[in-house]
Design an enzyme around this catalytic site. Structure first.
Site, short mmCIF file in Angstrom:
data_model
loop_
_atom_site.label_atom_id
_atom_site.label_comp_id
_atom_site.label_asym_id
_atom_site.label_seq_id
_atom_site.Cartn_x
_atom_site.Cartn_y
_atom_site.Cartn_z
N ASP A 79 0.85 -1.19 0.00
CA ASP A 79 0.00 0.00 0.00
C ASP A 79 0.89 1.25 0.00
O ASP A 79 1.50 1.58 1.01
CB ASP A 79 -0.92 0.01 1.22
CG ASP A 79 -1.97 1.10 1.13
OD1 ASP A 79 -3.07 0.83 0.62
OD2 ASP A 79 -1.68 2.24 1.55
N GLU A 81 1.94 5.25 -0.13
CA GLU A 81 1.50 6.63 0.11
C GLU A 81 2.33 7.50 -0.82
O GLU A 81 3.50 7.21 -1.08
CB GLU A 81 1.69 7.03 1.57
CG GLU A 81 0.90 6.20 2.56
CD GLU A 81 -0.60 6.19 2.29
OE1 GLU A 81 -1.14 7.23 1.84
OE2 GLU A 81 -1.24 5.15 2.51
N ASP A 178 -2.33 1.44 -6.98
CA ASP A 178 -0.91 1.30 -6.62
C ASP A 178 -0.07 0.74 -7.76
O ASP A 178 0.99 1.28 -8.08
CB ASP A 178 -0.77 0.38 -5.39
CG ASP A 178 -1.51 0.91 -4.18
OD1 ASP A 178 -0.87 1.52 -3.31
OD2 ASP A 178 -2.73 0.72 -4.11
N HIS A 236 -4.60 5.78 6.07
CA HIS A 236 -3.65 6.39 5.13
C HIS A 236 -2.20 6.36 5.62
O HIS A 236 -1.36 7.07 5.09
CB HIS A 236 -4.06 7.82 4.76
CG HIS A 236 -5.41 7.91 4.14
ND1 HIS A 236 -5.71 7.35 2.92
CD2 HIS A 236 -6.57 8.47 4.60
CE1 HIS A 236 -6.98 7.57 2.63
NE2 HIS A 236 -7.52 8.24 3.63
N ASP A 241 -2.20 0.41 6.77
CA ASP A 241 -3.14 -0.08 5.77
C ASP A 241 -2.80 -1.51 5.36
O ASP A 241 -3.70 -2.33 5.15
CB ASP A 241 -3.16 0.84 4.54
CG ASP A 241 -3.92 2.14 4.80
OD1 ASP A 241 -4.55 2.26 5.86
OD2 ASP A 241 -3.87 3.04 3.93
#
Length: 266
Positions: A79, A81, A178, A236, A241
């Site tokens: 995941d 960011e 992603d 987030h 996550d």
């Protein structure tokens, strides 16, 4: 057989044999024998479980017997960011790169890869980005570039045995962004190749909708709510996550769901 009640039941059948029709007597003896055998097997199973537990095998035995086998040896939960603002900045750059290695047999986390990445096009994080992700400027300053992080991912994959052709593994993400948009888009911008193992994945939202019959509009929050799970950590945060994704997968697997690739080949 050492069970006293079982012995007394057999004795009763023998002493009263003359009073029973032959076919009923035979059925009664079969029923008693079955009950005694079940008791012996239950006792043996209990003893075996205690012996295995004493050698550290209890949890893994329970995990193996609680849900059907998956198609993959390992799930690689990912995941990202990325840099962001309102209105959105372009190009976006990955600033957190976490992966959890999930054992497909036990659905337990075996290893973690986690690095922050220094953005180069927009090196200064916006207040909106920090508020959304919890990532502050000091967490990305001086960190490796995306190219360097991708090299370390490859080293980690090799160390974990995930590059062995006989080992089946697949990435898992909460959505297609992603690996369909973010990573290939940034790699194209920077002129970097995308490793083949990033080109197939499982979209957890699709897997959840197949298993539960409803689409999770709010992503992880809806999936946790639908499965009565507590949300782990901070929304987030990439690594948090990933932990939520892993927990949702484990829960679905225990319910008998078999995960399959959802992405189309590149």
């Amino acid at each position: 057989v050492s069970d006293a009640s079982g012995c007394s039941m057999i004795a009763l059948l023998h002493t009263g044999a003359a009073k029973f029709p032959q076919n009923l007597l035979s059925r009664a003896r079969q029923a008693v024998s079955f009950l005694l055998l079940a008791g012996v097997l239950k006792g043996f199973s209990s003893i075996l479980s205690r012996k295995l537990a004493s050698h550290g095998f209890g949890a893994s035995m329970a995990a193996m017997s609680s849900f059907p086998p998956q198609r993959y040896h390992y799930f690689l939960v990912l995941d990202f960011e990325a840099t962001c603002d309102k209105p959105q900045i372009h190009p976006q750059e990955i600033i957190e790169f976490p992966i959890l290695k999930l054992n497909g047999r036990t659905m337990e986390i075996e290893s973690t890869f986690h690095m922050y990445v220094q953005p180069v096009v927009h090196p200064q994080l916006t207040p909106f980005c920090t508020e959304l992700t919890g990532i502050i400027q000091g967490m990305v300053d001086g960190q490796p570039s995306l190219q360097q992080v991708l090299e370390r991912v490859d080293e980690w994959m090799a160390k974990e045995g995930l590059l062995d052709p006989s080992v089946k593994s697949i990435f898992v993400t909460c959505g297609d962004w992603d690996l369909k948009v973010m990573l290939p888009g940034q790699c194209q911008y920077l002129g970097l190749p995308v490793a083949d193992y990033f080109k197939q994945w499982i979209n957890l939202k699709k897997a959840y909708s197949f298993a539960m019959g409803s689409w999770p509009k709010n992503g992880l929050l809806d999936m946790n709510k639908g499965l009565n799970l507590q949300h782990i950590g901070r929304p987030h945060s990439g690594i948090d996550d990933c932990k939520n994704i892993a927990n949702i997968m484990k829960t679905l697997a225990h319910r008998g769901f078999i995960f399959k690739q959802t992405s189309k080949p590149f």
